[in-house]
Motif scaffolding. Structure first.
Motif, PDB file in Angstrom:
ATOM      1  N   ASP A 159      36.964  47.697  46.981  1.00 27.46           N
ATOM      2  CA  ASP A 159      37.475  46.380  47.346  1.00 27.46           C
ATOM      3  C   ASP A 159      36.832  45.291  46.485  1.00 27.46           C
ATOM      4  OD1 ASP A 159      39.121  45.277  49.876  1.00 27.46           O
ATOM      5  OD2 ASP A 159      37.577  43.825  49.295  1.00 27.46           O
ATOM      6  N   ASP A 160      37.492  44.150  46.389  1.00 23.96           N
ATOM      7  CA  ASP A 160      36.952  43.014  45.635  1.00 23.96           C
ATOM      8  C   ASP A 160      35.794  42.331  46.354  1.00 23.96           C
ATOM      9  OD1 ASP A 160      38.843  43.410  43.645  1.00 23.96           O
ATOM     10  OD2 ASP A 160      40.255  41.954  44.470  1.00 23.96           O
ATOM     11  N   VAL A 161      35.733  42.473  47.663  1.00 25.60           N
ATOM     12  CA  VAL A 161      34.719  41.786  48.466  1.00 25.60           C
ATOM     13  C   VAL A 161      33.516  42.715  48.686  1.00 25.60           C
ATOM     14  CG1 VAL A 161      34.261  40.634  50.677  1.00 25.60           C
ATOM     15  CG2 VAL A 161      36.530  40.464  49.621  1.00 25.60           C
ATOM     16  N   PRO A 162      32.336  42.325  48.195  1.00 22.57           N
ATOM     17  CA  PRO A 162      31.153  43.177  48.323  1.00 22.57           C
ATOM     18  C   PRO A 162      30.815  43.568  49.757  1.00 22.57           C
ATOM     19  CG  PRO A 162      30.704  41.378  46.800  1.00 22.57           C
ATOM     20  CD  PRO A 162      32.048  41.113  47.413  1.00 22.57           C
ATOM     21  N   ARG A 163      30.984  42.656  50.701  1.00 28.83           N
ATOM     22  CA  ARG A 163      30.676  42.977  52.109  1.00 28.83           C
ATOM     23  C   ARG A 163      31.608  44.055  52.645  1.00 28.83           C
ATOM     24  NH1 ARG A 163      30.186  38.240  56.104  1.00 28.83           N
ATOM     25  NH2 ARG A 163      29.880  40.043  57.443  1.00 28.83           N
TER      26      ARG A 163
END
Length: 132
Positions: A52-56
């Motif tokens: 995913d693009d979002v690290p979290r």
């Protein structure tokens, strides 16, 4: 039914970016109770979330796969590891080593049961010899 959580995990589906990591965590908590195709769909969604693009979201998906003891995801977790800073790699290494070993508690319990069964057989044989 994990369908709402799968929908919330999908990129662009959740109204807030903060919902997606929580959806991943909830899927990880449910994973071991799921079976067959449903478990496979959840595992695939979490593996997809590792990119995913979002690290979290990536971190939550990794934690969910480990928490769910999804051993089939070890190759995907190894690929995800390469994208992490050194300190995070060390943490993931510890988690994946434990995952690769499997459930040691279960293995220990099975070994103890086998020993107790052998002991019971021997004692039963001794009782038969003395009584018969």
């Amino acid at each position: 039914a994990p369908a709402p959580l799968l929908a919330a995990l999908a990129p662009g589906a959740a109204p807030s970016w903060s919902v997606r990591p929580h959806a991943a965590g909830a899927l990880g908590a449910l994973y071991r109770q799921l079976e067959g195709r449903t478990q496979e769909r959840v595992r695939e969604a979490l593996i997809d979330a590792l990119r995913d693009d979002v690290p979290r979201v990536r971190a939550a998906a990794s934690a969910a796969l480990v928490a769910g003891k999804a051993r089939e995801a070890l190759p995907a977790l190894a690929a995800y590891r390469k994208t992490l800073p050194q300190q995070e790699q060390v943490r993931l290494d510890r988690q994946t080593k434990a995952l690769a070993r499997g459930d040691g508690g279960l293995r220990d319990a099975e070994t103890r049961i086998e020993k107790l069964e052998d002991q019971l057989r021997r004692l039963t044989d001794q009782v038969r010899k003395q009584g018969g």
